[in-house]
Design a protein around this motif. Structure first.
Motif, PDB file in Angstrom:
ATOM      1  N   PRO A 429      36.674  58.937  43.853  1.00 56.94           N
ATOM      2  CA  PRO A 429      37.162  59.866  42.763  1.00 56.94           C
ATOM      3  C   PRO A 429      37.060  59.209  41.464  1.00 56.94           C
ATOM      4  CG  PRO A 429      39.205  59.218  43.979  1.00 56.94           C
ATOM      5  CD  PRO A 429      37.938  58.331  44.575  1.00 56.94           C
ATOM      6  N   ALA A 430      36.376  58.131  41.059  1.00 56.24           N
ATOM      7  CA  ALA A 430      36.614  57.319  39.825  1.00 56.24           C
ATOM      8  C   ALA A 430      36.122  58.405  38.814  1.00 56.24           C
ATOM      9  CB  ALA A 430      35.433  56.450  40.218  1.00 56.24           C
ATOM     10  N   ALA A 431      35.043  59.174  38.975  1.00 58.73           N
ATOM     11  CA  ALA A 431      34.902  60.187  37.748  1.00 58.73           C
ATOM     12  C   ALA A 431      35.733  61.227  37.422  1.00 58.73           C
ATOM     13  CB  ALA A 431      33.331  60.887  37.946  1.00 58.73           C
ATOM     14  N   VAL A 432      36.481  61.708  38.452  1.00 50.89           N
ATOM     15  CA  VAL A 432      37.382  62.688  38.365  1.00 50.89           C
ATOM     16  C   VAL A 432      38.695  62.027  37.803  1.00 50.89           C
ATOM     17  CG1 VAL A 432      39.335  64.165  39.567  1.00 50.89           C
ATOM     18  CG2 VAL A 432      36.852  64.092  40.329  1.00 50.89           C
ATOM     19  N   GLU A 433      39.079  60.869  38.196  1.00 46.37           N
ATOM     20  CA  GLU A 433      40.050  60.077  37.396  1.00 46.37           C
ATOM     21  C   GLU A 433      39.862  59.799  36.081  1.00 46.37           C
ATOM     22  OE1 GLU A 433      41.290  57.852  41.490  1.00 46.37           O
ATOM     23  OE2 GLU A 433      40.242  56.867  40.126  1.00 46.37           O
ATOM     24  N   ASP A 434      38.729  59.500  35.715  1.00 48.90           N
ATOM     25  CA  ASP A 434      38.369  59.192  34.359  1.00 48.90           C
ATOM     26  C   ASP A 434      38.595  60.557  33.455  1.00 48.90           C
ATOM     27  OD1 ASP A 434      37.808  56.505  35.000  1.00 48.90           O
ATOM     28  OD2 ASP A 434      35.904  56.554  34.458  1.00 48.90           O
ATOM     29  N   VAL A 435      37.799  61.441  33.886  1.00 50.26           N
ATOM     30  CA  VAL A 435      38.087  62.787  33.064  1.00 50.26           C
ATOM     31  C   VAL A 435      39.470  63.275  32.903  1.00 50.26           C
ATOM     32  CG1 VAL A 435      35.682  63.623  33.376  1.00 50.26           C
ATOM     33  CG2 VAL A 435      37.326  64.234  34.679  1.00 50.26           C
ATOM     34  N   MET A 436      40.177  63.130  34.104  1.00 44.50           N
ATOM     35  CA  MET A 436      41.707  63.117  34.001  1.00 44.50           C
ATOM     36  C   MET A 436      42.388  62.602  32.885  1.00 44.50           C
ATOM     37  SD  MET A 436      42.760  65.727  35.833  1.00 44.50           S
ATOM     38  CE  MET A 436      44.332  65.201  36.572  1.00 44.50           C
ATOM     39  N   ALA A 437      41.915  61.183  32.995  1.00 42.35           N
ATOM     40  CA  ALA A 437      42.644  60.397  31.986  1.00 42.35           C
ATOM     41  C   ALA A 437      42.225  60.590  30.490  1.00 42.35           C
ATOM     42  CB  ALA A 437      42.198  59.004  32.291  1.00 42.35           C
ATOM     43  N   VAL A 438      41.082  61.028  30.457  1.00 41.75           N
ATOM     44  CA  VAL A 438      40.692  61.386  28.960  1.00 41.75           C
ATOM     45  C   VAL A 438      41.495  62.713  28.433  1.00 41.75           C
ATOM     46  CG1 VAL A 438      38.886  62.284  27.437  1.00 41.75           C
ATOM     47  CG2 VAL A 438      38.475  60.132  29.074  1.00 41.75           C
ATOM     48  N   ALA A 439      41.571  63.515  29.466  1.00 45.52           N
ATOM     49  CA  ALA A 439      42.176  64.744  29.087  1.00 45.52           C
ATOM     50  C   ALA A 439      43.819  64.589  28.608  1.00 45.52           C
ATOM     51  CB  ALA A 439      42.331  65.971  30.226  1.00 45.52           C
ATOM     52  N   LYS A 440      44.036  63.649  29.425  1.00 42.63           N
ATOM     53  CA  LYS A 440      45.790  63.350  28.904  1.00 42.63           C
ATOM     54  C   LYS A 440      45.892  62.588  27.922  1.00 42.63           C
ATOM     55  CE  LYS A 440      46.958  63.233  33.871  1.00 42.63           C
ATOM     56  NZ  LYS A 440      47.475  62.592  35.046  1.00 42.63           N
ATOM     57  N   TRP A 441      44.869  61.769  27.520  1.00 38.87           N
ATOM     58  CA  TRP A 441      44.808  61.142  26.136  1.00 38.87           C
ATOM     59  C   TRP A 441      44.619  61.865  24.889  1.00 38.87           C
ATOM     60  CZ3 TRP A 441      40.799  60.685  22.700  1.00 38.87           C
ATOM     61  CH2 TRP A 441      41.202  59.792  21.735  1.00 38.87           C
ATOM     62  N   VAL A 442      43.811  63.106  25.231  1.00 41.31           N
ATOM     63  CA  VAL A 442      43.628  64.012  24.280  1.00 41.31           C
ATOM     64  C   VAL A 442      44.801  64.489  23.918  1.00 41.31           C
ATOM     65  CG1 VAL A 442      42.588  66.152  23.803  1.00 41.31           C
ATOM     66  CG2 VAL A 442      41.280  64.282  24.470  1.00 41.31           C
ATOM     67  N   SER A 443      45.637  65.017  24.871  1.00 42.25           N
ATOM     68  CA  SER A 443      46.937  65.975  24.873  1.00 42.25           C
ATOM     69  C   SER A 443      47.804  64.920  24.013  1.00 42.25           C
ATOM     70  CB  SER A 443      47.490  66.095  26.171  1.00 42.25           C
ATOM     71  OG  SER A 443      47.916  65.318  26.894  1.00 42.25           O
ATOM     72  N   GLY A 444      47.782  63.778  24.003  1.00 44.45           N
ATOM     73  CA  GLY A 444      48.827  62.842  23.567  1.00 44.45           C
ATOM     74  C   GLY A 444      48.456  62.109  22.251  1.00 44.45           C
ATOM     75  N   GLU A 445      47.254  62.201  21.943  1.00 39.39           N
ATOM     76  CA  GLU A 445      46.733  61.339  20.789  1.00 39.39           C
ATOM     77  C   GLU A 445      45.689  62.202  19.906  1.00 39.39           C
ATOM     78  OE1 GLU A 445      47.950  58.156  20.315  1.00 39.39           O
ATOM     79  OE2 GLU A 445      48.795  58.106  22.309  1.00 39.39           O
ATOM     80  N   ILE A 446      45.253  63.048  20.445  1.00 36.12           N
ATOM     81  CA  ILE A 446      44.298  63.864  19.373  1.00 36.12           C
ATOM     82  C   ILE A 446      44.769  64.381  18.176  1.00 36.12           C
ATOM     83  CG2 ILE A 446      44.075  66.244  20.234  1.00 36.12           C
ATOM     84  CD1 ILE A 446      40.974  63.914  19.992  1.00 36.12           C
ATOM     85  N   GLY A 447      45.885  64.827  18.309  1.00 37.77           N
ATOM     86  CA  GLY A 447      46.652  65.287  16.908  1.00 37.77           C
ATOM     87  C   GLY A 447      46.747  64.513  15.894  1.00 37.77           C
ATOM     88  N   ALA A 448      46.800  63.052  16.161  1.00 33.31           N
ATOM     89  CA  ALA A 448      46.724  62.051  15.133  1.00 33.31           C
ATOM     90  C   ALA A 448      45.318  61.864  14.509  1.00 33.31           C
ATOM     91  CB  ALA A 448      47.378  60.806  15.619  1.00 33.31           C
ATOM     92  N   LEU A 449      44.420  62.442  15.303  1.00 32.80           N
ATOM     93  CA  LEU A 449      43.024  62.111  14.565  1.00 32.80           C
ATOM     94  C   LEU A 449      42.193  63.527  14.286  1.00 32.80           C
ATOM     95  CD1 LEU A 449      41.926  59.819  18.102  1.00 32.80           C
ATOM     96  CD2 LEU A 449      42.175  59.382  15.719  1.00 32.80           C
ATOM     97  N   GLY A 450      43.381  64.220  13.980  1.00 34.82           N
ATOM     98  CA  GLY A 450      42.844  65.619  13.438  1.00 34.82           C
ATOM     99  C   GLY A 450      42.258  66.746  14.205  1.00 34.82           C
ATOM    100  N   GLY A 451      42.808  66.507  15.661  1.00 33.66           N
ATOM    101  CA  GLY A 451      42.446  67.567  16.378  1.00 33.66           C
ATOM    102  C   GLY A 451      43.762  68.387  16.798  1.00 33.66           C
ATOM    103  N   ASP A 452      43.579  69.737  17.106  1.00 30.63           N
ATOM    104  CA  ASP A 452      44.492  70.742  17.474  1.00 30.63           C
ATOM    105  C   ASP A 452      44.540  70.968  18.903  1.00 30.63           C
ATOM    106  OD1 ASP A 452      46.261  72.696  17.703  1.00 30.63           O
ATOM    107  OD2 ASP A 452      44.899  74.302  16.514  1.00 30.63           O
ATOM    108  N   ILE A 453      45.542  70.292  19.477  1.00 31.17           N
ATOM    109  CA  ILE A 453      45.649  70.204  21.203  1.00 31.17           C
ATOM    110  C   ILE A 453      45.829  71.521  21.635  1.00 31.17           C
ATOM    111  CG2 ILE A 453      48.181  69.930  20.952  1.00 31.17           C
ATOM    112  CD1 ILE A 453      45.625  68.568  23.565  1.00 31.17           C
ATOM    113  N   THR A 454      46.256  72.466  20.771  1.00 25.71           N
ATOM    114  CA  THR A 454      46.488  73.940  21.385  1.00 25.71           C
ATOM    115  C   THR A 454      45.163  74.732  21.550  1.00 25.71           C
ATOM    116  OG1 THR A 454      46.782  74.721  18.990  1.00 25.71           O
ATOM    117  CG2 THR A 454      48.842  73.989  20.061  1.00 25.71           C
TER     118      THR A 454
END
Length: 613
Positions: A429-454
């Motif tokens: 499941p490596a690919a699934v684990e990676d995209v899950m990790a990215v989604a969780k990163w986006v939810s926590g970090e993307i706001g500081a980079l100019g993204g709207d998590i909502t």
């Protein structure tokens, strides 16, 4: 919305102008039946006679719309109860259970179809059943044998030319009536041609001084008295076209033999070249009126066929010709590293000139490499997690750079393009684990980079579409949209398009087996919902975000993508599903070679813009 079929019908009697295309519910096969996704259907004079009301004198219109056609070729896409001799995905030819073959789907009795030979196109196969059966049956009933002389009226038409060829195989001499323009054609088939009109009897006697032993009338143009005169016996004359047969003591033959009985004898002769059915013309279903105008004009050289399938896009055809030429690398014939080296650069070129965006940046998201693309304008920006395709084995964020740029610019999204780990070095499941990790990163970090998590969407093509659907199911409530471009949704591939489009295209059955072998190995259940999201339960799908599902007509994954769209609809999810009929798997990421990819990219961008509102 229930699946629909399109069929040709007429609600009034008259010329071809009364024909119309109608959408009707997809027919369901009963016991002993199969449903065929029809690729091509033959047009026959009987269709025109029924349409003109010749079998309903005095009526201006039928009581209900009438359908047309009996002969067809296509692919089985559903089995009725008790059918065990066929499987979905098998190409077949034969007769429909009702006269409704000029349609996208129709039912056929399982014992009145045969497998389509590989040497025949669907159009060639659809031209065979009626003309071949009629010629075969009528020659048997006339008792034609070697050494006899057979006269065939309308010898250049579908039935006539098959009768000429079959009679020649039997060892008979054949005289054929036809217009002057078809004389050379008939000579090539082994017949002696004679012209219609005044003096016909004398021309026939001159061509056959030994006399005429039997006559097949396929014209219906008042030749029965002459034919009886030439043979001296009405029992030696048989017609399939003249409704006044009984008045002349002549047999009218209409009782058909089972298709398999005929094809058992005839198909070997077609495969070895002793018989062939020329095509006068092939018309798309939308031009059915033109097809029947041509049929009604007569003087045909072979059959007229209607095709329900959109032709392969010329740009896609050119790309396929290049990709499949001798010496061109095929992924499944290489090791994974060799395939990446051969193809990733080519895919980047096919993406076209990179569009300008405000800025880009490489980053690491919970240990996974990503590339960020910012659109112009003030943030915070809606966010798109984009997951590239490549069968979980090939592809990269770099190879999909042009796609990420296009979507950022056109939709106004901050795009996070994911460089997930690839198989076989990193299987499921490596690919699934990676995209899950990215989604969780986006939810926590993307706001500081100019993204709207909502306002976060997820999307991808092919294997990326698969991972996008899995991610949407694993993280309910996270995404405003899932954009799935020809996604792999069921790695058991139980659908007809897997067989129908499994050879000679950009993605083949052999390539799919190679990709999946690397991704899954031997111990992973292909029905695991994290592998095949089509197998997710109804509650999971009901919590999924709205979806845009794009499929391609010439793609082995077409049907499973559309089945996933349907399951989402049934679960109450808002779905837009679009099929690009003339396209191949992979077209979306190839706008430099396939212009229609631009329309598909614009469609995804439009869906993203609506989702951010």
């Amino acid at each position: 919305m229930s699946p629909l079929a399109r069929r040709l019908q007429h609600a009034a009697y008259g010329g071809p102008e009364v024909l119309e295309l109608a959408e009707v519910p997809l027919p369901e096969p009963g016991p002993g039946q199969v449903r065929v996704r029809i690729h091509a259907a033959g047009a026959n004079p009987l269709d025109s006679k029924k349409r003109r009301g010749l079998f309903a004198p005095g009526q201006e219109a039928p009581a209900e719309p009438q359908t047309l056609g009996l002969e067809m070729a296509g692919v089985i896409d559903a089995l009725g109860p008790g059918v065990t001799q066929w499987k979905t995905g098998q190409p077949v030819l034969g007769l429909t259970a009702q006269p409704d073959a000029v349609a996208t789907h129709a039912l056929a009795d399982a014992d009145n179809i045969v497998a389509k030979p590989d040497v025949l196109t669907f159009e060639q196969a659809a031209a065979l059943p009626i003309a071949t059966e009629t010629a075969y049956r009528t020659l048997r009933r006339l008792g034609v044998v070697a050494g006899q002389t057979l006269l065939v009226h309308a010898a250049a038409g579908g039935v006539g030319l098959m009768a000429v060829q079959l009679a020649r195989v039997l060892g008979a001499t054949v005289i054929g009536t036809a217009g002057e323009a078809n004389h050379a054609f008939l000579r090539d088939l082994g017949a002696t041609p004679v012209t219609y009109g005044d003096g016909l009897a004398e021309r026939i006697r001159a061509a056959a001084p030994q006399g005429i032993d039997a006559v097949l009338d396929a014209s219906g143009r008042g030749v029965l008295p002459l034919s009886v005169e030439l043979t001296g016996n009405p029992d030696k004359v048989l017609t399939i076209a003249d409704l006044d047969a009984a008045r002349h003591g002549v047999r009218f033959s209409r009782e058909m033999l089972p298709v398999p009985q005929v094809m058992d004898d005839v198909l070997p002769m077609i495969e070895d070249g002793r018989l062939h059915m020329p095509l006068e013309a092939v018309f798309p279903l939308e031009k059915a009126a033109d097809a029947y105008h041509r049929l009604d004009e007569g003087h045909l050289r072979g059959k007229i066929v209607l095709t329900t399938r959109t032709p392969l896009d010329p740009a896609a055809r050119a790309l396929l010709d290049m990709a499949t030429q001798p010496g061109a690398p095929q992924p499944h014939e290489l090791s994974a590293p060799e395939a990446r080296a051969a193809l990733d650069g080519m895919w980047a070129q096919l993406g076209g000139e990179p569009a300008a965006v405000a800025r880009t940046e490489d980053a690491v998201a919970n240990g996974v490499p990503v590339k960020l693309y910012w659109p112009e304008g003030e943030g915070p920006h809606p966010v798109l997690i984009w997951i590239h395709g490549g069968g979980w084995v090939l592809g990269s964020a770099a190879a999909s750079d042009a796609t990420a740029r296009d979507l950022s610019r056109l939709a106004g999204y901050l795009v996070v393009s994911v460089d997930y780990r690839l198989a076989p070095e990193h299987p499921f499941p490596a690919a699934v684990e990676d995209v899950m990790a990215v989604a969780k990163w986006v939810s926590g970090e993307i706001g500081a980079l100019g993204g709207d998590i909502t306002r976060t969407a997820v999307g991808g093509d092919s294997a990326g579409g698969n991972l996008s659907a899995v991610l949407a199911n694993e993280l309910p409530g996270t995404f405003t949209l899932q954009a799935l471009v020809y996604p792999a949704t069921d790695l058991t591939h139980p659908f007809p398009s897997y067989e129908e489009n499994g050879e000679g295209l950009m993605l083949t059955k052999d390539a799919l087996a190679w990709f999946q072998g690397h991704y899954l190995g031997e111990d992973v259940d292909p029905k695991d919902p994290r592998v095949s999201p089509l197998h997710a339960d109804a509650a999971t799908l009901a919590a999924a975000p709205p979806a845009l599902v794009i499929t391609a007509g010439y793609d082995p994954l077409r049907d499973e993508g559309e089945a996933y769209a349907q399951r989402l609809r049934e679960a109450g999810v808002a779905v837009e599903q679009v099929r690009y009929e003339g396209q191949i798997h992979g077209f979306f990421s190839m706008p430099a070679a396939i212009p229609e990819a631009r329309e598909a990219i614009d469609r995804v961008a439009s869906a993203l813009r609506r989702a951010r509102a």
